[in-house]
Each structure stands twice: as C-alpha cells, then as structure tokens.
Design an enzyme around this catalytic site. Structure first.
Site, PDB file in Angstrom:
ATOM      1  N   TRP A  89       0.830  -1.217   0.000  1.00  0.00           N
ATOM      2  CA  TRP A  89       0.000   0.000   0.000  1.00  0.00           C
ATOM      3  C   TRP A  89       0.859   1.260   0.000  1.00  0.00           C
ATOM      4  O   TRP A  89       0.503   2.275  -0.598  1.00  0.00           O
ATOM      5  CB  TRP A  89      -0.959   0.010   1.202  1.00  0.00           C
ATOM      6  N   HIS A 128     -15.424  -3.900  -4.366  1.00  0.00           N
ATOM      7  CA  HIS A 128     -14.672  -5.042  -3.820  1.00  0.00           C
ATOM      8  C   HIS A 128     -15.543  -6.031  -3.045  1.00  0.00           C
ATOM      9  O   HIS A 128     -15.665  -7.175  -3.432  1.00  0.00           O
ATOM     10  CB  HIS A 128     -13.487  -4.600  -2.948  1.00  0.00           C
ATOM     11  N   GLU A 177     -13.093  -4.042   1.602  1.00  0.00           N
ATOM     12  CA  GLU A 177     -11.805  -4.364   0.994  1.00  0.00           C
ATOM     13  C   GLU A 177     -10.836  -4.600   2.149  1.00  0.00           C
ATOM     14  O   GLU A 177      -9.885  -3.851   2.365  1.00  0.00           O
ATOM     15  CB  GLU A 177     -11.315  -3.211   0.099  1.00  0.00           C
TER      16      GLU A 177
HETATM   17 ZN   LIG Z   1     -10.994   0.932  -5.978  1.00  0.00          ZN
END
Ligand SMILES: [Zn+2]
Ligand SMILES: *[C@@H]1O[C@H](CO)[C@@H](O)[C@H](O)[C@H]1NC(C)=O
Length: 504
Positions: free
Chosen positions: A199, A379, A354
């Site tokens: 990330w 998601h 998510e």
């Molecule tokens: Zn996205």
C-alpha cells in the site's frame, strides 16, 4: 421474504431427499445428476441458456481449453499476477477473452487509468517536463516553462530533456520511471512482505503520477488514451472514480474542478463521435478516507451540485483510499446523509469490505454501505463473511464489483482459487468484474481480471453463460438511465453475436 428466486429452487430439495437412497444403499444416479444440475444452475450464468449451435460449440471449446490450463504444471491464477502475466498473455483462454465484448468497466480510478508505458514514453517526452527525486527516492513531475521553485518535498528540479541527453541508457532510465509509476516488480514476494508495504508503494505511485496527469493539456489526452485502451479491449462504457482534481497550465494558471468535469465530458463526446460503438463514460466523484467529516461534507455538497449541473457526467459519490487505515463510513455518517437532507438523488457507489480484518469497525463498512443505499459494493471482499449483509445485497440487487488482480496484488488473497468471491459466484450473487487500478498493476482493460475470475475464481464450472452474464451485468448495474442501458444491451448483443460467429 428473502430471495424468492432461491426459495423456489430450495423447495425441490426435500422431495429429492426422499429418493436419496435406493434399497441397496447406492445413491440413485439419476437423482444425483439432477442435484448436480440444480447446483450448477445457481452459478453466475447458470440460468443463461446458450441458444445457437455456435454458442454451444464455443462453450465446449472454452471448457476444453480450461481443462488444459487447470492440468498444466503451473496454474496461473495461483501465482502472483506479476509473475503470471507473461504466461497469461500466451493463454488461449485469455486471447479469447480479449476478443470478447465485455460490456462496461465500472470500477477504475482515474489516476490509474492509462498504462505507465504511455505516461513515460509519451507524456514525459513532452517539452518543459521537469523531474525531481525526493530524499526517499520518489519522483515528482512538473510542467513549467521556467525553472520550478522548490515544492512537494523537492528542491532540485531538472528538465527531463537535459537529463536524458546526458544519460548513456535512456531506455533503462525510462524503465525505472515506469517502476516509480506502478507497483509492478519482478519480485513481489520479497519487495512486498505485507499489506502495509504494498500500500505504501501504491500510494507513492499515485503521487508520482499526479504532476503529469494534472497538467491540463495532458489530462485531455490522458482521458482519450484511457478510453482508447478500454475500447481496444472490447469494452464499451466506463464509470471512473475520480477526485476531480484541479489542473494546471504551464504558466501556473489553475483550472477548477468544473473545468476537469467539462474536459472529461468533451473528451468523452469526441471519443464516442470517433468510435460510434462506444457508449460513453461517467464519473463517480470520490473523497479520500483520510479527510475529516467537515471536509467530506464540503465534497459531498459540491458533488450534489455537480450532479445537478452535469447529470450526464456525474454518476455518483464514493469514499476511496485504503479502508484498513482510513476512516469508516459510519465515521462520516453526518456527511453521507447530506444528499438526502438536501433533497438530492446523488447515488452512492461505496468501496466497502476491501479488508480481511474480520470484526473490526472497518469490517462494518459493508453493512453501512448497504444502509446508506449504495448502488454497488466496491470489492466486497468481506461480504462472504457477513451473511446478513450478503442477503441484503442480494435482495436489494446490489452487485459486488469484483477486482481479482487488485485483491491479489494488495495481498488480501494469494491463490485466486481461494478468493471469497468463489462462493458468491457459485451461488449467482450479483457481480461485475473490474480492474480497479490497471496502470498500477500492469494491466489494461478488463481481460486480465476476466481471466482470473473465469479461470481462477470460477474454476472449471464457470462457462460461456457465466461470461455472458458478467458482461450483461456490467450494463445492467451501470448508472445509465434505462433507455441508454437498453441501447447498450442491444449494442453488446450484436457485438456478442459477431464474436461468437467469428470463433466458429
Ligand atoms: Zn478501488
Ligand atoms: C503522444 O500522444 C498524443 C495524443 O495521444 C499524440 O498525438 C502524439 O503523437 C503522441 N506522441 C508520441 C511521441 O507518441
């Protein structure tokens, strides 16, 4: 009453169970066949009947190709996508999926729409492009007709043209720029030991691209190029999540968000005029989960206004950024109830679930998204673990936007056969396939994600009917008004027939 469709199917079961065993203790083969068929009929596309002979032939062909891939020594959806990509490109199933009309891309972020190859080879070669390396080895770009003064952690800006002229190997340099602009790497397991690491790189890449994309003349070409890449992958419509950034000119002039929306509208118009088989593009205005409630209130109010002013462009609103480190939907409840208070019909298209942190506050986003009447769930990785939210999503016909490669690269799942959406797919939960951040993951279009969903998540039982339903879902669950959906469906149908005919 829940899930009436399923109830009618379920009522068959007790009857069948009466005949479960014949007198010699052997299950009745005919009943067994019937149960297998009933189970298969629940799969995504399980209710789709393949009408023509050509469709049946193609279905059998696909099944055969899939069997081969499943029995190969390396099963590609079980590998990290960065390693599997060159093999996927050679896969006959993938090549078929590229040619297939896939409908709409409903979950893509604007900063990750266009391949980094184009950003580097085209945009950074334009005159007046400056580069700067920050102390922690990130890059920033800026177009300026004079020497830029220090900004964005940057003190020493160099003109790229001058820098390149001094390099022995500009190609190698360009490749290093592409690495700065994406999370792609040859050694993902080593480079990204955990979610935090990937990330971090992911967010750095977004920042690196910003100076290029927010340059007004670049943005215009960027949108066009983005639509072109989708069109080349046989996609006919786009819904783009975007923060609708301000843009800048070479002389420092700043354009506001309305300029950005208008530009997007103009480019879309031009693109559809140049490509009559492309339906169009709309935007989902998004705010970042790092913002405070009052800041989000301002964005929501602005989105309400823009939705009123540009009804054909603004599809709705979303909250974006990493869920696990951001604030929850419930945290923003005062901001998110604003549209209704203001009498606006601004729809929500929330990212939710998510995450693999079950039971946390973040994990509740999925239920809250539904309580705020989200039209789709971005998601929904956590949905399979929330039986009530799952029922609600099905009853309200709120589809999950499944982005398999994104989930794998961002380390929610490694072997895609174990993706929780395998459950959703096997029970025909409303689903669409999308690519989330194609440029960052090194994909273009939807074919790679369709491949992973069709071969990895769906397994051998996913068939041509599954593909048909997934493509049709993308039009059905788009934000388009009814008559445009119908236009899209007809357009898709004729493309589909051509596709099927060409395969036989
Ligand atoms: Zn996205
Ligand atoms: C860069 O892209 C623009 C717009 O898409 C195009 O007109 C131009 O020819 C491209 N330039 C190069 C060097 O590829």
């Amino acid at each position: 009453m829940l899930l009436s469709l399923h109830q009618t199917r379920v009522t068959f079961l007790p009857l069948l169970l009466l005949f479960w065993r014949s007198s010699d203790g052997m299950p009745d083969p005919a009943q067994r066949e019937l149960l297998i068929h009933q189970e298969e009929s629940r799969l995504t596309g399980g209710q789709v009947t393949l009408r023509e002979e050509a469709e049946k032939k193609l279905d059998a062909h696909l099944h055969h190709l899939k069997e081969k891939e499943i029995s190969a020594p390396q099963f590609l959806p079980s590998m990290h996508f960065f390693k599997a990509k060159p093999f996927i490109q050679k896969s006959p199933v993938f090549k078929l999926l590229q040619k297939m009309p896939k409908g709409a891309a409903l979950h893509i972020h604007s900063s990750a729409l266009v391949s980094v190859e184009w950003l580097v080879k085209n945009v950074t070669y334009r005159p007046h492009c400056h580069i700067c390396f920050t102390w922690d080895n990130n890059v920033r770009f800026l177009f300026s007709d004079s020497q830029p003064f220090p900004r964005w952690d940057c003190f020493y800006w160099q003109l790229l043209e001058t820098l390149r002229s001094r390099l022995e190997d500009p190609t190698e340099f360009d490749n290093s720029l592409m690495k700065h602009l994406s999370v792609f790497t040859e050694d993902p397991d080593h480079e990204y030991p955990n979610q935090d690491a990937v990330w971090e790189k992911f967010e750095k890449s977004f920042i690196a691209a910003a100076g290029l994309i927010t340059h007004a003349p670049v943005l215009r070409d960027y949108y066009y190029r983005g639509l072109e890449e989708l069109h080349q992958d046989n996609i006919m419509y786009l819904e783009l999540r975007s923060g609708v950034s301000k843009t800048y000119e070479m002389d420092g002039t700043i354009h506001d968000r309305v300029w950005t929306l208008k530009t997007f509208q103009e480019v879309t118009k031009k693109f559809t005029a140049d490509h009559p088989d492309f339906l169009g593009a709309r935007m989902i205005i998004s705010a970042h989960r790092a913002l405070g409630v009052n800041e989000v209130k301002d964005v929501v109010k602005e989105a309400v206004e823009l939705h009123k002013t540009f009804p054909d462009v603004v599809a709705g609103f979303d909250m974006v950024g990493r869920e696990d480190s951001g604030r929850t939907l419930w945290f923003y409840r005062d901001a998110l109830s604003l549209p209704e208070e203001l009498g606006s019909t601004l729809p929500f298209y929330f990212h939710a679930g998510e995450t693999d942190n079950e039971g946390t506050d973040v994990d509740q986003n999925i239920l809250d998204a539904l309580l705020f009447n989200t039209k789709r769930i971005g998601h929904g990785f956590a949905l399979a673990h929330h039986p009530l939210a799952k029922e609600l999503s099905r009853r309200k016909d709120v589809p999950v936007e499944l982005c398999p490669i994104s989930n794998q690269v961002l380390k929610l799942v490694s072997d895609l056969r174990n993706h929780p959406a395998a459950v959703l797919m096997s029970e025909g939960h409303p689903l669409v396939i999308s690519s989330d951040d194609p440029s960052l993951f090194g994909t273009t279009g939807l074919s790679y994600d369709f491949y992973q969903a069709f071969v990895g998540i769906g397994g051998l039982k996913a068939n041509l009917g599954t593909l048909k339903e997934l493509a049709l879902n993308s039009i059905k669950y788009s934000s388009l008004p009814a008559q445009l959906k119908e236009k899209g469906r007809l357009l898709w149908q004729s493309k589909w027939e051509t596709f099927v005919a060409e395969q036989s």
